[in-house]
Design a protein around this motif. Structure first.
Motif, PDB file in Angstrom:
ATOM      1  N   ARG A  83      -0.550  -5.009   7.114  1.00 35.12           N
ATOM      2  CA  ARG A  83       0.359  -4.501   6.083  1.00 35.12           C
ATOM      3  C   ARG A  83       0.236  -2.979   6.042  1.00 35.12           C
ATOM      4  NH1 ARG A  83       2.043  -9.046   5.671  1.00 35.12           N
ATOM      5  NH2 ARG A  83       1.705 -10.589   4.058  1.00 35.12           N
ATOM      6  N   PRO A  84       1.297  -2.276   5.652  1.00 32.17           N
ATOM      7  CA  PRO A  84       1.200  -0.813   5.588  1.00 32.17           C
ATOM      8  C   PRO A  84       0.527  -0.318   4.319  1.00 32.17           C
ATOM      9  CG  PRO A  84       3.406  -1.517   4.997  1.00 32.17           C
ATOM     10  CD  PRO A  84       2.651  -2.762   5.401  1.00 32.17           C
ATOM     11  N   ALA A  85      -0.209   0.774   4.461  1.00 28.86           N
ATOM     12  CA  ALA A  85      -0.704   1.511   3.297  1.00 28.86           C
ATOM     13  C   ALA A  85       0.275   2.650   3.059  1.00 28.86           C
ATOM     14  CB  ALA A  85      -2.108   2.047   3.567  1.00 28.86           C
ATOM     15  N   ARG A  86       0.313   3.106   1.805  1.00 23.25           N
ATOM     16  CA  ARG A  86       1.289   4.134   1.434  1.00 23.25           C
ATOM     17  C   ARG A  86       0.625   5.280   0.674  1.00 23.25           C
ATOM     18  NH1 ARG A  86       6.190   1.958   2.536  1.00 23.25           N
ATOM     19  NH2 ARG A  86       6.259  -0.301   2.709  1.00 23.25           N
ATOM     20  N   LEU A  87       1.373   6.362   0.553  1.00 24.69           N
ATOM     21  CA  LEU A  87       0.919   7.544  -0.156  1.00 24.69           C
ATOM     22  C   LEU A  87       0.337   7.169  -1.515  1.00 24.69           C
ATOM     23  CD1 LEU A  87       0.788  10.659  -0.245  1.00 24.69           C
ATOM     24  CD2 LEU A  87       3.077  10.612  -1.261  1.00 24.69           C
ATOM     25  N   ASP A  88      -0.829   7.708  -1.836  1.00 22.57           N
ATOM     26  CA  ASP A  88      -1.567   7.539  -3.092  1.00 22.57           C
ATOM     27  C   ASP A  88      -2.266   6.193  -3.252  1.00 22.57           C
ATOM     28  OD1 ASP A  88      -1.159  10.105  -4.094  1.00 22.57           O
ATOM     29  OD2 ASP A  88       0.732   9.551  -5.055  1.00 22.57           O
ATOM     30  N   ASP A  89      -2.149   5.298  -2.280  1.00 22.57           N
ATOM     31  CA  ASP A  89      -2.891   4.033  -2.368  1.00 22.57           C
ATOM     32  C   ASP A  89      -4.388   4.312  -2.416  1.00 22.57           C
ATOM     33  OD1 ASP A  89      -0.634   2.442  -2.263  1.00 22.57           O
ATOM     34  OD2 ASP A  89      -0.964   1.741  -0.199  1.00 22.57           O
TER      35      ASP A  89
END
Length: 150
Positions: A83-89
């Motif tokens: 799964r992708p991680a995103r900005l500020d995770d």
């Protein structure tokens, strides 16, 4: 800078828990233009967690190089991007020793966000002489830190 994980029964002497958990946050520099973590950034997250895992065991890589003429180098890596991680995770990066040979370690790692696994990795790390980059046995101090018999 403490490990977290499975609970008190997973503690080793010195209070380090296993698997070791290193928290990190996704910054702008880790992402592509769409705010999704760029694939190479995951390698940095994994590397930092391995470094902090060693540090938590009392193994400093600079001292290892200077005092024992040893360095660790990634020999092989298998990644599964789930799964992708995103900005500020806010991410939790784990490290667990899966196998130890005379001159190498196999580590299992994962990157998790809010209980959801985003990436799994198996990393083979070779122990090399810093002076000539040839395979050398793990120093006794490292084996002791990993609680391995000589």
């Amino acid at each position: 800078m403490t490990g977290g994980g499975a609970g008190a029964d997973a503690r080793r002497p010195g209070g380090v828990e296993f698997p070791f958990i290193w928290p990190t946050r996704v910054y702008w520099e880790d992402t592509d233009a769409g705010g999704v973590v760029y694939h190479a950034s995951y390698l940095c997250f994994l590397e930092r967690a391995r470094t902090e895992w060693l540090r938590s065991l009392g193994v400093g890589q600079q001292a290892l190089r200077e005092d024992a003429d040893r360095v660790f180098a990634v020999r092989a890596m298998r990644l599964d991007f789930l799964r992708p991680a995103r900005l500020d995770d806010q991410l939790a990066v784990s490290v667990e020793l899966a196998e130890c040979r005379r001159a190498s370690l196999v580590l299992r790692q994962a990157i998790v966000r809010d209980g959801e696994t985003l990436l799994t990795a198996e990393v083979r790390v070779a122990c090399l002489a810093a002076s000539d980059f040839r395979p050398r046995p793990l120093p006794e101090a490292v084996r002791a830190a990993l609680m391995l018999p000589e």
